[in-house]
Design a protein around this motif. Sequence first.
Motif, PDB file in Angstrom:
ATOM      1  N   HIS A   6       0.833  -1.210   0.000  1.00 47.23           N
ATOM      2  CA  HIS A   6       0.000   0.000   0.000  1.00 47.23           C
ATOM      3  C   HIS A   6       0.866   1.260   0.000  1.00 47.23           C
ATOM      4  O   HIS A   6       0.558   2.236  -0.682  1.00 47.23           O
ATOM      5  CB  HIS A   6      -0.920   0.014   1.218  1.00 47.23           C
ATOM      6  N   LEU A   7       1.947   1.204   0.770  1.00 44.61           N
ATOM      7  CA  LEU A   7       2.837   2.367   0.826  1.00 44.61           C
ATOM      8  C   LEU A   7       3.600   2.528  -0.479  1.00 44.61           C
ATOM      9  O   LEU A   7       3.888   3.640  -0.914  1.00 44.61           O
ATOM     10  CB  LEU A   7       3.803   2.233   2.005  1.00 44.61           C
ATOM     11  N   VAL A   8       3.949   1.405  -1.111  1.00 45.74           N
ATOM     12  CA  VAL A   8       4.646   1.475  -2.398  1.00 45.74           C
ATOM     13  C   VAL A   8       3.730   2.095  -3.454  1.00 45.74           C
ATOM     14  O   VAL A   8       4.159   2.923  -4.262  1.00 45.74           O
ATOM     15  CB  VAL A   8       5.104   0.070  -2.843  1.00 45.74           C
ATOM     16  N   GLU A   9       2.448   1.724  -3.412  1.00 52.83           N
ATOM     17  CA  GLU A   9       1.505   2.205  -4.431  1.00 52.83           C
ATOM     18  C   GLU A   9       1.007   3.614  -4.168  1.00 52.83           C
ATOM     19  O   GLU A   9       0.651   4.339  -5.084  1.00 52.83           O
ATOM     20  CB  GLU A   9       0.285   1.271  -4.493  1.00 52.83           C
ATOM     21  N   ALA A  10       0.961   4.008  -2.906  1.00 53.35           N
ATOM     22  CA  ALA A  10       0.382   5.317  -2.568  1.00 53.35           C
ATOM     23  C   ALA A  10       1.281   6.446  -3.034  1.00 53.35           C
ATOM     24  O   ALA A  10       2.508   6.321  -3.007  1.00 53.35           O
ATOM     25  CB  ALA A  10       0.158   5.413  -1.071  1.00 53.35           C
ATOM     26  N   PRO A  11       0.688   7.553  -3.458  1.00 52.10           N
ATOM     27  CA  PRO A  11       1.500   8.724  -3.799  1.00 52.10           C
ATOM     28  C   PRO A  11       2.106   9.323  -2.540  1.00 52.10           C
ATOM     29  O   PRO A  11       1.673   9.018  -1.429  1.00 52.10           O
ATOM     30  CB  PRO A  11       0.484   9.677  -4.430  1.00 52.10           C
ATOM     31  N   THR A  12       3.120  10.142  -2.720  1.00 53.24           N
ATOM     32  CA  THR A  12       3.701  10.817  -1.564  1.00 53.24           C
ATOM     33  C   THR A  12       2.950  12.110  -1.271  1.00 53.24           C
ATOM     34  O   THR A  12       3.005  12.625  -0.164  1.00 53.24           O
ATOM     35  CB  THR A  12       5.192  11.138  -1.784  1.00 53.24           C
ATOM     36  N   GLU A  13       2.253  12.618  -2.282  1.00 53.84           N
ATOM     37  CA  GLU A  13       1.453  13.819  -2.072  1.00 53.84           C
ATOM     38  C   GLU A  13      -0.004  13.510  -2.372  1.00 53.84           C
ATOM     39  O   GLU A  13      -0.306  12.759  -3.295  1.00 53.84           O
ATOM     40  CB  GLU A  13       1.923  14.947  -3.009  1.00 53.84           C
ATOM     41  N   ALA A  14      -0.892  14.106  -1.603  1.00 53.12           N
ATOM     42  CA  ALA A  14      -2.317  13.926  -1.847  1.00 53.12           C
ATOM     43  C   ALA A  14      -2.783  14.972  -2.849  1.00 53.12           C
ATOM     44  O   ALA A  14      -2.066  15.933  -3.111  1.00 53.12           O
ATOM     45  CB  ALA A  14      -3.082  14.077  -0.545  1.00 53.12           C
ATOM     46  N   PRO A  15      -3.974  14.768  -3.409  1.00 52.63           N
ATOM     47  CA  PRO A  15      -4.563  15.815  -4.256  1.00 52.63           C
ATOM     48  C   PRO A  15      -4.595  17.121  -3.474  1.00 52.63           C
ATOM     49  O   PRO A  15      -4.937  17.116  -2.293  1.00 52.63           O
ATOM     50  CB  PRO A  15      -5.977  15.305  -4.514  1.00 52.63           C
ATOM     51  N   THR A  16      -4.225  18.199  -4.126  1.00 55.04           N
ATOM     52  CA  THR A  16      -4.169  19.485  -3.427  1.00 55.04           C
ATOM     53  C   THR A  16      -5.528  19.819  -2.839  1.00 55.04           C
ATOM     54  O   THR A  16      -6.549  19.711  -3.499  1.00 55.04           O
ATOM     55  CB  THR A  16      -3.735  20.605  -4.384  1.00 55.04           C
ATOM     56  N   VAL A  67      -3.845   4.391   3.350  1.00 54.17           N
ATOM     57  CA  VAL A  67      -2.625   5.158   3.634  1.00 54.17           C
ATOM     58  C   VAL A  67      -2.927   6.632   3.890  1.00 54.17           C
ATOM     59  O   VAL A  67      -3.589   7.301   3.092  1.00 54.17           O
ATOM     60  CB  VAL A  67      -1.602   5.045   2.478  1.00 54.17           C
ATOM     61  N   MET A  68      -2.438   7.123   5.003  1.00 51.30           N
ATOM     62  CA  MET A  68      -2.517   8.541   5.355  1.00 51.30           C
ATOM     63  C   MET A  68      -1.101   9.088   5.445  1.00 51.30           C
ATOM     64  O   MET A  68      -0.158   8.349   5.732  1.00 51.30           O
ATOM     65  CB  MET A  68      -3.157   8.719   6.736  1.00 51.30           C
ATOM     66  N   ARG A  69      -0.968  10.371   5.223  1.00 46.11           N
ATOM     67  CA  ARG A  69       0.313  11.007   5.509  1.00 46.11           C
ATOM     68  C   ARG A  69       0.081  12.092   6.558  1.00 46.11           C
ATOM     69  O   ARG A  69      -1.052  12.529   6.795  1.00 46.11           O
ATOM     70  CB  ARG A  69       0.942  11.619   4.265  1.00 46.11           C
ATOM     71  N   SER A  70       1.187  12.501   7.183  1.00 44.92           N
ATOM     72  CA  SER A  70       1.081  13.606   8.121  1.00 44.92           C
ATOM     73  C   SER A  70       0.731  14.874   7.364  1.00 44.92           C
ATOM     74  O   SER A  70       1.226  15.102   6.265  1.00 44.92           O
ATOM     75  CB  SER A  70       2.394  13.798   8.867  1.00 44.92           C
ATOM     76  N   PHE A  71      -0.106  15.701   7.951  1.00 45.56           N
ATOM     77  CA  PHE A  71      -0.463  16.985   7.345  1.00 45.56           C
ATOM     78  C   PHE A  71       0.153  18.122   8.149  1.00 45.56           C
ATOM     79  O   PHE A  71      -0.220  19.268   8.012  1.00 45.56           O
ATOM     80  CB  PHE A  71      -1.989  17.114   7.286  1.00 45.56           C
ATOM     81  N   GLU A  72       1.130  17.782   9.013  1.00 50.49           N
ATOM     82  CA  GLU A  72       1.797  18.800   9.817  1.00 50.49           C
ATOM     83  C   GLU A  72       2.966  19.381   9.031  1.00 50.49           C
ATOM     84  O   GLU A  72       3.658  18.657   8.306  1.00 50.49           O
ATOM     85  CB  GLU A  72       2.315  18.186  11.119  1.00 50.49           C
ATOM     86  N   PRO A  73       3.225  20.692   9.180  1.00 49.17           N
ATOM     87  CA  PRO A  73       4.347  21.317   8.467  1.00 49.17           C
ATOM     88  C   PRO A  73       5.662  20.601   8.790  1.00 49.17           C
ATOM     89  O   PRO A  73       5.955  20.314   9.952  1.00 49.17           O
ATOM     90  CB  PRO A  73       4.364  22.750   9.017  1.00 49.17           C
ATOM     91  N   CYS A  80       0.371   3.225   6.975  1.00 48.41           N
ATOM     92  CA  CYS A  80      -0.599   2.281   6.428  1.00 48.41           C
ATOM     93  C   CYS A  80      -1.407   1.686   7.579  1.00 48.41           C
ATOM     94  O   CYS A  80      -0.842   1.055   8.473  1.00 48.41           O
ATOM     95  CB  CYS A  80       0.098   1.166   5.652  1.00 48.41           C
ATOM     96  N   TYR A  81      -2.714   1.899   7.548  1.00 49.72           N
ATOM     97  CA  TYR A  81      -3.586   1.356   8.605  1.00 49.72           C
ATOM     98  C   TYR A  81      -3.677  -0.167   8.534  1.00 49.72           C
ATOM     99  O   TYR A  81      -3.762  -0.837   9.550  1.00 49.72           O
ATOM    100  CB  TYR A  81      -4.991   1.939   8.485  1.00 49.72           C
ATOM    101  N   LEU A  82      -3.667  -0.704   7.322  1.00 51.41           N
ATOM    102  CA  LEU A  82      -3.856  -2.148   7.174  1.00 51.41           C
ATOM    103  C   LEU A  82      -2.677  -2.909   7.763  1.00 51.41           C
ATOM    104  O   LEU A  82      -2.845  -3.947   8.405  1.00 51.41           O
ATOM    105  CB  LEU A  82      -4.036  -2.517   5.700  1.00 51.41           C
ATOM    106  N   ASP A  83      -1.476  -2.419   7.539  1.00 57.02           N
ATOM    107  CA  ASP A  83      -0.283  -3.120   8.008  1.00 57.02           C
ATOM    108  C   ASP A  83       0.326  -2.464   9.253  1.00 57.02           C
ATOM    109  O   ASP A  83       1.321  -2.951   9.775  1.00 57.02           O
ATOM    110  CB  ASP A  83       0.765  -3.172   6.896  1.00 57.02           C
ATOM    111  N   GLU A  84      -0.260  -1.343   9.666  1.00 55.56           N
ATOM    112  CA  GLU A  84       0.257  -0.580  10.806  1.00 55.56           C
ATOM    113  C   GLU A  84       1.740  -0.338  10.658  1.00 55.56           C
ATOM    114  O   GLU A  84       2.562  -0.710  11.497  1.00 55.56           O
ATOM    115  CB  GLU A  84      -0.069  -1.313  12.126  1.00 55.56           C
ATOM    116  N   ARG A  85       2.064   0.278   9.545  1.00 55.28           N
ATOM    117  CA  ARG A  85       3.472   0.465   9.191  1.00 55.28           C
ATOM    118  C   ARG A  85       3.735   1.881   8.707  1.00 55.28           C
ATOM    119  O   ARG A  85       2.935   2.441   7.954  1.00 55.28           O
ATOM    120  CB  ARG A  85       3.827  -0.526   8.070  1.00 55.28           C
ATOM    121  N   LEU A  86       4.854   2.436   9.101  1.00 47.42           N
ATOM    122  CA  LEU A  86       5.298   3.733   8.608  1.00 47.42           C
ATOM    123  C   LEU A  86       6.108   3.554   7.329  1.00 47.42           C
ATOM    124  O   LEU A  86       6.788   2.546   7.170  1.00 47.42           O
ATOM    125  CB  LEU A  86       6.186   4.434   9.642  1.00 47.42           C
ATOM    126  N   GLY A  87       6.039   4.530   6.447  1.00 49.29           N
ATOM    127  CA  GLY A  87       6.854   4.445   5.250  1.00 49.29           C
ATOM    128  C   GLY A  87       6.881   5.763   4.497  1.00 49.29           C
ATOM    129  O   GLY A  87       6.166   6.677   4.816  1.00 49.29           O
TER     130      GLY A  87
END
Length: 87
Positions: A6-16, A67-73, A80-87
């Motif tokens: 999931h982390l490999v497939e997910a983009p690093t940036e979300a839609p603006t 997959v969520m990313r941090s939205f903090e500056p 990844c919620y499914l695997d409970e993994r950071l990436g």
Amino acid sequence: MNPCAHLVEAPTEAPTQETEGCEGCLAEGRDDWVHLRMCLSCGYVGCCDSSPRRHATTHFMETGHPVMRSFEPGETWRWCYLDERLG
Ligand SMILES: [Zn+2]
Ligand SMILES: [Zn+2]
Ligand SMILES: [Zn+2]
């Protein structure tokens, strides 16, 4: 540890997305979230598990978006919620 599929497939940036904070909290008239997360599938912004309402986790439960990313500056980590993994 290698990132999960999931982390490999997910983009690093979300839609603006223009947002003033957690969409779930704002809809409830609250502003007491702690940190914000952004869904990399749809751009939803929700609050973290340290916040009273945990909208980011609620969003995952409702949509299955993994997959969520941090939205903090300055923070770029993803989770990844499914695997409970950071990436
Ligand atoms: Zn995963
Ligand atoms: Zn919230
Ligand atoms: Zn989503």
